[in-house]
Scaffold this motif. Structure first.
Motif, PDB file in Angstrom:
ATOM      1  N   THR A  98       0.846  -1.187   0.000  1.00  0.00           N
ATOM      2  CA  THR A  98       0.000   0.000   0.000  1.00  0.00           C
ATOM      3  C   THR A  98       0.881   1.236   0.000  1.00  0.00           C
ATOM      4  O   THR A  98       1.852   1.312   0.753  1.00  0.00           O
ATOM      5  CB  THR A  98      -0.903   0.017   1.244  1.00  0.00           C
ATOM      6  OG1 THR A  98      -1.655  -1.185   1.261  1.00  0.00           O
ATOM      7  CG2 THR A  98      -1.843   1.201   1.202  1.00  0.00           C
ATOM      8  N   ILE A  99       0.560   2.176  -0.857  1.00  0.00           N
ATOM      9  CA  ILE A  99       1.295   3.444  -0.890  1.00  0.00           C
ATOM     10  C   ILE A  99       0.311   4.542  -0.504  1.00  0.00           C
ATOM     11  O   ILE A  99      -0.652   4.781  -1.226  1.00  0.00           O
ATOM     12  CB  ILE A  99       1.840   3.728  -2.304  1.00  0.00           C
ATOM     13  CG1 ILE A  99       2.638   2.550  -2.859  1.00  0.00           C
ATOM     14  CG2 ILE A  99       2.656   5.018  -2.314  1.00  0.00           C
ATOM     15  CD1 ILE A  99       3.961   2.325  -2.214  1.00  0.00           C
ATOM     16  N   PRO A 100       0.525   5.211   0.629  1.00  0.00           N
ATOM     17  CA  PRO A 100      -0.417   6.266   1.035  1.00  0.00           C
ATOM     18  C   PRO A 100      -0.314   7.491   0.124  1.00  0.00           C
ATOM     19  O   PRO A 100       0.743   7.744  -0.451  1.00  0.00           O
ATOM     20  CB  PRO A 100       0.035   6.627   2.458  1.00  0.00           C
ATOM     21  CG  PRO A 100       1.193   5.771   2.774  1.00  0.00           C
ATOM     22  CD  PRO A 100       1.627   5.041   1.570  1.00  0.00           C
ATOM     23  N   THR A 101      -1.421   8.208   0.015  1.00  0.00           N
ATOM     24  CA  THR A 101      -1.462   9.399  -0.820  1.00  0.00           C
ATOM     25  C   THR A 101      -0.475  10.446  -0.305  1.00  0.00           C
ATOM     26  O   THR A 101      -0.350  10.649   0.900  1.00  0.00           O
ATOM     27  CB  THR A 101      -2.889   9.977  -0.808  1.00  0.00           C
ATOM     28  OG1 THR A 101      -3.766   8.970  -1.290  1.00  0.00           O
ATOM     29  CG2 THR A 101      -2.994  11.197  -1.709  1.00  0.00           C
ATOM     30  N   GLY A 102       0.243  11.067  -1.237  1.00  0.00           N
ATOM     31  CA  GLY A 102       1.130  12.158  -0.897  1.00  0.00           C
ATOM     32  C   GLY A 102       2.523  11.743  -0.483  1.00  0.00           C
ATOM     33  O   GLY A 102       3.368  12.584  -0.195  1.00  0.00           O
ATOM     34  N   SER A 103       2.809  10.436  -0.456  1.00  0.00           N
ATOM     35  CA  SER A 103       4.139  10.028  -0.002  1.00  0.00           C
ATOM     36  C   SER A 103       5.133   9.959  -1.161  1.00  0.00           C
ATOM     37  O   SER A 103       4.761   9.920  -2.324  1.00  0.00           O
ATOM     38  CB  SER A 103       4.060   8.679   0.709  1.00  0.00           C
ATOM     39  OG  SER A 103       3.436   7.739  -0.121  1.00  0.00           O
ATOM     40  N   GLY A 109       1.841  18.071  -2.908  1.00  0.00           N
ATOM     41  CA  GLY A 109       1.096  16.922  -2.419  1.00  0.00           C
ATOM     42  C   GLY A 109       0.947  15.794  -3.415  1.00  0.00           C
ATOM     43  O   GLY A 109       0.015  14.993  -3.329  1.00  0.00           O
ATOM     44  N   VAL A 110       1.852  15.729  -4.390  1.00  0.00           N
ATOM     45  CA  VAL A 110       1.774  14.674  -5.395  1.00  0.00           C
ATOM     46  C   VAL A 110       2.421  13.406  -4.854  1.00  0.00           C
ATOM     47  O   VAL A 110       3.497  13.458  -4.254  1.00  0.00           O
ATOM     48  CB  VAL A 110       2.504  15.118  -6.681  1.00  0.00           C
ATOM     49  CG1 VAL A 110       2.538  14.001  -7.711  1.00  0.00           C
ATOM     50  CG2 VAL A 110       1.842  16.364  -7.261  1.00  0.00           C
ATOM     51  N   THR A 111       1.760  12.282  -5.021  1.00  0.00           N
ATOM     52  CA  THR A 111       2.362  11.005  -4.654  1.00  0.00           C
ATOM     53  C   THR A 111       3.431  10.650  -5.696  1.00  0.00           C
ATOM     54  O   THR A 111       3.159  10.714  -6.886  1.00  0.00           O
ATOM     55  CB  THR A 111       1.304   9.881  -4.650  1.00  0.00           C
ATOM     56  OG1 THR A 111       0.165  10.338  -3.925  1.00  0.00           O
ATOM     57  CG2 THR A 111       1.846   8.612  -4.050  1.00  0.00           C
ATOM     58  N   VAL A 112       4.631  10.334  -5.242  1.00  0.00           N
ATOM     59  CA  VAL A 112       5.705  10.026  -6.191  1.00  0.00           C
ATOM     60  C   VAL A 112       6.184   8.602  -5.970  1.00  0.00           C
ATOM     61  O   VAL A 112       6.510   8.209  -4.850  1.00  0.00           O
ATOM     62  CB  VAL A 112       6.896  11.003  -6.036  1.00  0.00           C
ATOM     63  CG1 VAL A 112       8.024  10.591  -6.984  1.00  0.00           C
ATOM     64  CG2 VAL A 112       6.470  12.424  -6.322  1.00  0.00           C
TER      65      VAL A 112
END
Lengths: 293, 280, 285
Positions: free
Chosen positions: C29-34, C199-202
């Motif tokens: 799982t990759i949280p939003t914004g990380s 706040g972009v997820t990268v």
């Protein structure tokens, strides 16, 4: 000439063919040409310069027609035109091997200019049709002994040069940076190879015509590249294929006179190419693997 | 001189040549800029040889040459596009394929010359070198309609085509149907080949796509502007070539067109290297 | 596509190509914004894992969701930078036009000439392109031909191209590869800023972890068969890395508290470390 009958004994068939002087010349000249075209053509395939090779092949046509116009020997036209075109096409390119956009456009333009010049020249001569057709499609069976001698000399010279430069040239092809670091004159080698290709093309097109040179140049190399990833083995296979394609092609066209020589030679070559694709596919079937990203 | 020149320029064959030539030039100019961008001129070279074989086959089967050309060129272009996808863009494979197609052409040529009378030799030379001056009015209409359709189709796929030519993987991730676009382009190229064979002939086709596009590419870094400029240069080459050929009757129109186009290319190249030298 | 969905979620995901299994039963799982890096030896399927997000590679088992939806639905929300070599010098398209293609390159048709004079939406698009060029610091060379730009400049232009649609997820495949050290640091900082400020997820595949290590929120190690994930401090230890790569790897802590990986682990991609399926740490579900 009564149509010869196939005995299906290779030796008898070959000696039958050998007994016709014109065919003997064609076989000797053709074999020399097949060897040098297959080895230099193999290198051309490795360097991904087929477009350059084909353009040089086409350029021999205006060369020969210009020579006809000025009553010069045809050989002068063939060799002069291809060498000049090779120098123009290579001089303008900064790509080491494969043709990039710029050299691609240059090569295409050179090819078309050459053909337009050829058309211009030959449309002024009275024997427009016959000479054009023979220049484009060759007069394989009309080779004189003098021409055989010239081809033999060119064959020896280009062969020696090729053997001399093959190893550094191959390194420069696959890793130009490394080659430069080792002190190999990469740019000069590129030009030398282009001129070498030009000479081979000129020698070949004199007997096959401008449009069919490319068959002897590209087909053996392309097939060998499929059959083996090994470098010098590939070159050897290419030469063997070149000779095989030429002899089978001449034999076919000799015993089936309705089929033109150009068709026979290219068909044998294309057949070999397809068969090797099938062979390689069958060989790799048991351990078939997908591409890995 | 002036009177005779205007008579020549207004002769029906000349008017036909100008109309068809303009239409074909617009299409080849646009297609050429995409071929140069995609480094696919060798494919165009191969297709022009297919055109020769296609025309010979049409002759032998009694089809209209234009139809034979269209069928042969479009199907070969699609085969090459699919082949390129399966085994990677391999110029050796393309070369082997078209060397054989040309060999097949010589067989058809010899069959046609034994079955019919002397006209075959002439028609094979016409296919190889083309002549705008011998176009019928039907041929002219075919050229205009074909080019218009080709241009419309190219206009529709142009932006995704440029995107996938610059970087196929990015375009694919963005949802561009990369394969579909390249097959659509192959059909357009086949169509352009078949049409221009009538104008400049199979052997000179490569020049008509390479020279204007190569010159245009040196002048601008916007792919759409390159396409437009290439179309303009192509039309200019055809008009100048036809004009020259009308003035000097011994110069065949196809040769004149190609030499003018090549002069554009040479000028662009020369001025570019002059600018580069001055900048240094 | 509600905010409470994680940016990315693989559940029980497997990819098999031919007879070769790249990874099996991955739960991640990759949280939003990380800002997340995917690391691992060559040939373990890092790029393939990325392609499952883009809908370019289908899973043979399990599922992947992007912002709670399918990859196809999420396509407009993703900016992608593929693994690549340089543009050749003969590529004649300006940086600005390249970025513009990122905005509307998938639309059929072609732009009308002089559209900026007549159409407000065309002007808005040009402004959007100019803005993103400014954001990555590429304005000064944006009108030069891409082929004439240096490797670092090309990489910035490509990042701008991926950013121009204002995506919520940025997928970058080895963006630092083939850049020199100062450029690696600068591009890494640029990406971190995009992630933190906007706040972009990268999600980034990397060969060498050091230039980005200080910016990362989460690290995913992909090795033959499974994944190992968590915060850099948890995951990047000498024991973990040595086991993963089957070769001694040292992790040092500098005087300023930064982690540094020593031992060039990627040179030994051919080994098969024994790693259980599933996850050992942190965010894994």
């Amino acid at each position: 000439m009564s149509s010869p009958v196939v005995s299906l004994n290779p030796w008898t068939d070959l000696s039958t063919m050998w007994s016709y002087p014109y065919l003997r010349n064609a076989l000797i000249a053709g074999s020399i040409v097949a060897i040098i075209a297959a080895s230099v053509g193999w290198m051309m395939v490795q360097r991904r310069q087929s477009f350059l090779g084909h353009t040089l092949a086409v350029v021999s046509f205006p060369g020969a027609s210009l020579a006809l116009l000025f009553a010069l020997p045809a050989s002068v036209g063939y060799y002069g035109a291809t060498v000049i075109a090779a120098l123009i096409a290579r001089q303008s390119s900064d790509a080491q091997t494969a043709d990039d956009r710029q050299s691609n456009a240059t090569i295409g333009t050179v090819q078309a200019v050459a053909l337009a010049t050829g058309l211009l020249v030959i449309s002024r001569s009275s024997s427009f049709l016959t000479s054009t057709t023979s220049l484009l499609f060759g007069s394989f069976l009309g080779i004189t002994s003098n021409e055989v001698l010239l081809i033999a000399v060119v064959g020896v010279v280009t062969g020696v040069v090729f053997i001399a430069i093959a190893r550094p040239l191959l390194l420069a092809t696959f890793d130009a940076t490394e080659a430069t670091a080792m002190g190999i004159p990469v740019a000069a080698l590129n030009v030398v190879f282009a001129v070498l290709l030009a000479c081979v093309v000129a020698a070949t097109s004199q007997i096959t015509g401008a449009l069919l040179v490319f068959a002897l140049l590209v087909m053996p190399g392309a097939t060998a590249q499929i059959l083996t990833p090994k470098v010098w083995k590939g070159c050897a296979i290419s030469v063997g294929l070149g000779l095989g394609i030429l002899w089978l092609g001449i034999g076919l066209s000799f015993y089936l006179p309705r089929l033109p020589l150009g068709f026979c030679v290219t068909s044998v070559g294309f057949f070999a190419y397809l068969v090797s694709h099938v062979l390689v596919a069958l060989r790799s079937r048991p351990h078939l693997q997908g591409n890995v990203a | 001189m002036t009177a005779s020149l205007s008579t020549t320029l207004l002769a029906p064959f000349m008017v036909n040549a100008f109309i068809a030539g303009t239409a074909i030039a617009l299409l080849t100019g646009a297609v050429g800029s995409m071929l140069v961008l995609r480094v696919e001129l060798f494919t165009a070279d191969a297709l022009s040889h297919v055109a020769f074989t296609g025309a010979m086959a049409a002759l032998l089967l009694g089809l209209v040459t234009g139809v034979g050309l269209l069928i042969a060129c479009i199907s070969a272009a699609v085969v090459l596009a699919l082949l390129g996808r399966r085994i990677g863009r391999s110029d050796a494979a393309i070369g082997t394929f078209f060397a054989w197609i040309l060999g097949l052409g010589t067989l058809l040529l010899s069959l046609a010359s034994t079955s019919s009378s002397g006209s075959t030799g002439t028609s094979s030379i016409t296919v190889l070198f083309g002549s705008l001056f011998s176009l019928s009015s039907t041929g002219t209409w075919l050229a205009v309609i074909g080019s218009t359709l080709g241009l419309i189709a190219l206009g529709i796929v142009l932006r995704p085509l440029i995107y996938s030519s610059i970087d196929a993987s990015i375009a694919q991730a963005r949802g561009v149907p990369v394969v579909g676009v390249s097959i659509a382009f192959a059909v357009i190229v086949g169509c352009a080949t078949a049409l221009s064979v009538q104008a400049v002939g199979a052997l000179l086709f490569v020049g008509l796509v390479a020279a204007p596009a190569g010159a245009a590419m040196r002048a601008t870094t916007n792919p759409f502007a390159t396409t437009a400029l290439s179309m303009g240069l192509s039309v200019a080459a055809v008009w100048t070539g036809l004009f020259l050929s009308g003035m000097i009757p011994s110069v065949p129109p196809s040769a004149a067109i190609i030499l003018v186009a090549a002069a554009f290319f040479g000028t662009a190249k020369l001025s570019e290297s002059l600018v580069a030298r001055r900048a240094r | 596509m509600t905010p409470d969905h994680p940016a990315l979620h693989w559940s029980d995901a497997s990819v098999t190509l031919g007879q070769r299994t790249l990874f099996r039963h991955v739960n991640l799982t990759i949280p939003t914004g990380s800002f997340v890096a995917i690391l691992g030896p060559n040939g373990v399927g890092k790029s393939t894992l990325m392609k499952t997000i883009l809908g370019l590679q289908h899973l043979s088992e399990g599922s992947v969701s992007v912002f709670g939806g399918s990859p196809e639905e999420a396509r407009p929300l993703i900016g992608y930078l593929p693994q690549r070599h340089h543009f050749e010098s003969s590529v004649s398209i300006s940086g600005r036009d390249l970025v513009r293609l990122g905005l509307d390159g998938d639309r059929w048709g072609m732009p009308l000439p002089f559209a900026n004079k007549f159409s407000a939406s065309a002007r808005a698009k040009s402004a959007q392109v100019a803005e993103v060029l400014e954001q990555v610091g590429a304005t000064s060379y944006a009108d030069r031909s891409v082929g004439a730009c240096s490797g670092g400049e090309q990489q910035r232009l490509l990042i701008a191209q991926a950013l121009v649609r204002r995506p919520q997820l940025l997928v970058l495949d080895e963006p630092l590869d083939s850049l020199d050290l100062p450029n690696q640091v600068a591009v890494a900082e640029l990406i971190a800023t995009i992630s933190n400020v906007h706040g972009v997820t990268v999600l980034l595949v990397a060969h060498d972890v050091n230039p980005i290590l200080s910016h990362l929120d989460q690290v995913v190690y992909l090795a033959h068969g499974g994944v190992l994930t968590g915060s850099p401090k948890e995951v990047i230890t000498s024991e973990n890395l040595s086991a993963l790569y089957d070769t001694p790897v040292d992790v040092l802590t500098t005087s300023t508290g930064r982690l540094v990986v020593v031992g060039q682990p990627d040179a030994h991609g051919g080994h098969h470390p024994h790693l259980g399926h599933g996850n050992h740490h942190g965010h894994a579900g």
